[in-house]
Enzyme design. Sequence first.
Site, PDB file in Angstrom:
ATOM      1  N   HIS A  53       0.831  -1.192   0.000  1.00  0.00           N
ATOM      2  CA  HIS A  53       0.000   0.000   0.000  1.00  0.00           C
ATOM      3  C   HIS A  53       0.871   1.250   0.000  1.00  0.00           C
ATOM      4  O   HIS A  53       2.054   1.216   0.342  1.00  0.00           O
ATOM      5  CB  HIS A  53      -0.909  -0.002   1.224  1.00  0.00           C
ATOM      6  CG  HIS A  53      -2.032  -0.983   1.132  1.00  0.00           C
ATOM      7  ND1 HIS A  53      -3.013  -1.096   2.094  1.00  0.00           N
ATOM      8  CD2 HIS A  53      -2.351  -1.897   0.183  1.00  0.00           C
ATOM      9  CE1 HIS A  53      -3.884  -2.033   1.749  1.00  0.00           C
ATOM     10  NE2 HIS A  53      -3.485  -2.539   0.597  1.00  0.00           N
ATOM     11  N   GLU A  55       0.871   3.911   1.966  1.00  0.00           N
ATOM     12  CA  GLU A  55       1.396   4.338   3.257  1.00  0.00           C
ATOM     13  C   GLU A  55       2.651   3.548   3.623  1.00  0.00           C
ATOM     14  O   GLU A  55       3.633   4.118   4.138  1.00  0.00           O
ATOM     15  CB  GLU A  55       0.332   4.154   4.349  1.00  0.00           C
ATOM     16  CG  GLU A  55      -0.912   4.989   4.143  1.00  0.00           C
ATOM     17  CD  GLU A  55      -2.012   4.260   3.395  1.00  0.00           C
ATOM     18  OE1 GLU A  55      -3.194   4.480   3.728  1.00  0.00           O
ATOM     19  OE2 GLU A  55      -1.688   3.454   2.485  1.00  0.00           O
ATOM     20  N   SER A 171     -12.309  -0.410 -41.514  1.00  0.00           N
ATOM     21  CA  SER A 171     -12.301   0.519 -40.388  1.00  0.00           C
ATOM     22  C   SER A 171     -10.912   0.964 -39.963  1.00  0.00           C
ATOM     23  O   SER A 171     -10.782   1.869 -39.131  1.00  0.00           O
ATOM     24  CB  SER A 171     -12.996  -0.120 -39.180  1.00  0.00           C
ATOM     25  OG  SER A 171     -12.303  -1.290 -38.770  1.00  0.00           O
ATOM     26  N   ARG A 187      -6.188   2.861 -22.350  1.00  0.00           N
ATOM     27  CA  ARG A 187      -6.236   1.440 -21.990  1.00  0.00           C
ATOM     28  C   ARG A 187      -5.370   1.172 -20.770  1.00  0.00           C
ATOM     29  O   ARG A 187      -5.762   0.444 -19.849  1.00  0.00           O
ATOM     30  CB  ARG A 187      -5.725   0.579 -23.152  1.00  0.00           C
ATOM     31  CG  ARG A 187      -6.656   0.464 -24.337  1.00  0.00           C
ATOM     32  CD  ARG A 187      -6.017  -0.421 -25.407  1.00  0.00           C
ATOM     33  NE  ARG A 187      -6.857  -0.555 -26.588  1.00  0.00           N
ATOM     34  CZ  ARG A 187      -6.511  -1.228 -27.678  1.00  0.00           C
ATOM     35  NH1 ARG A 187      -5.318  -1.832 -27.735  1.00  0.00           N
ATOM     36  NH2 ARG A 187      -7.343  -1.305 -28.716  1.00  0.00           N
ATOM     37  N   LEU A 207      -6.176  -5.997 -28.284  1.00  0.00           N
ATOM     38  CA  LEU A 207      -6.642  -5.190 -27.158  1.00  0.00           C
ATOM     39  C   LEU A 207      -5.568  -4.956 -26.109  1.00  0.00           C
ATOM     40  O   LEU A 207      -5.868  -4.689 -24.946  1.00  0.00           O
ATOM     41  CB  LEU A 207      -7.883  -5.826 -26.502  1.00  0.00           C
ATOM     42  CG  LEU A 207      -9.083  -6.072 -27.421  1.00  0.00           C
ATOM     43  CD1 LEU A 207     -10.203  -6.741 -26.642  1.00  0.00           C
ATOM     44  CD2 LEU A 207      -9.560  -4.775 -28.055  1.00  0.00           C
ATOM     45  N   GLY A 300     -18.518  -3.032 -30.097  1.00  0.00           N
ATOM     46  CA  GLY A 300     -18.930  -2.225 -31.241  1.00  0.00           C
ATOM     47  C   GLY A 300     -20.252  -1.510 -31.018  1.00  0.00           C
ATOM     48  O   GLY A 300     -20.680  -1.271 -29.885  1.00  0.00           O
ATOM     49  N   LEU A 303     -23.079  -3.189 -28.818  1.00  0.00           N
ATOM     50  CA  LEU A 303     -22.746  -3.143 -27.400  1.00  0.00           C
ATOM     51  C   LEU A 303     -22.853  -1.717 -26.870  1.00  0.00           C
ATOM     52  O   LEU A 303     -23.370  -1.490 -25.776  1.00  0.00           O
ATOM     53  CB  LEU A 303     -21.340  -3.692 -27.175  1.00  0.00           C
ATOM     54  CG  LEU A 303     -20.811  -3.661 -25.743  1.00  0.00           C
ATOM     55  CD1 LEU A 303     -21.738  -4.389 -24.793  1.00  0.00           C
ATOM     56  CD2 LEU A 303     -19.398  -4.253 -25.681  1.00  0.00           C
TER      57      LEU A 303
END
Length: 370
Positions: A53, A55, A171, A187, A207, A300, A303
């Site tokens: 963490h 801290e 595309s 991303r 991706l 796409g 979705l």
Amino acid sequence: MSAAADARWMRLALSLGARGQGRVWPNPAVGCVIVKDGRVLGRGWTRAGGRPHAETEALVQAGSEAHGATAYVSLEPCNHHGKTPPCSDALIAAGVARVVIAAQDPDPRTDGGGAARLRAAGIDVVTGVLETEARQAHRGFFSRVLRGRPVLTLKLATSIDGRIATATGESQWITGPEARRVVHGMRARHDAVLVGAGTARADDPSLTVRGLGIAQQPVRVVLSRRLDLPQGSALMRGAGDAPVWLCHGPDAPVAARAAWDASGARRLEVATGPGGQLNLDEVMRALGEAGLTRVFCEGGGTLAAGLLLADLVDDLVVMSAGLALGAEGTPAIGAMGIAALDEAPRFALRFFDQVGGDVISHWRRPVDEP
């Protein structure tokens, strides 16, 4: 210490915490600064995988000099035993005299308990310094804890007339290389990248984050009710190198399940809705239960429409290129059945900018944050 000085050091803590975004889930990306007499003794932020963490990192740097110092933390120090002891105990043991906290931790295991433990130990505790900024920085974590789902950013890369492909499906590439580099940065700051089965079939995407020297890749999530995705796809081939999760329905064939299991992918079975498609509320809830706090959706159109209709889009990023593809092109957002303007989801503009030859606009849902 003056309020201005407290705000100054808290801004540093917030900027440090941002370094962990996309790599610390299910934990929040916290930052911490240890200061004494105007001098920084230690700096820390939550490390990859959520440990150590912030801290703990800062206290290690400060060493014995932390005694009598002030700790600035962008989120209330944890108050429970997990893989490590509570950060509140670590601050007490270090002998800090004062702890300044930006926002209270909504996790029921802490939720004010960390600050209370520090006060009980005689430490001066100040809360609410740059709280608005901290709640924005930790909004994904807050969303997972309070709403049961991660924050969702929907990204659309479109022609000037809102198309994402030509009539023949071409595309790559509508936007320029500068905009695509920005996407890779986005991303990297999210826990996961999400696409639908149609995009996975049409584009065979990897991706991943490329060109930025990122070691830890985001989770690649694909929604496919029947797991009808190409065998040997880039995602299947790379499932052992970077995590791939598949959200599917109860009717996914056994053979498809076995093939993806063998590739090293993780499957999440979710319920379907009245139309037979995956219930997107259940999808987001499953991703939250799996620990994700920030999800970046890249398509796409079907979705995108479903997420908007389900009121699941928290941020909308639109990258517009200066070319027109016409009505026969593929729309960025599929059919939504909206008959009146007051039925349409509306977003508030946060900012816009020019990147290369493209324009990027960032919009946010105008409702209360979790």
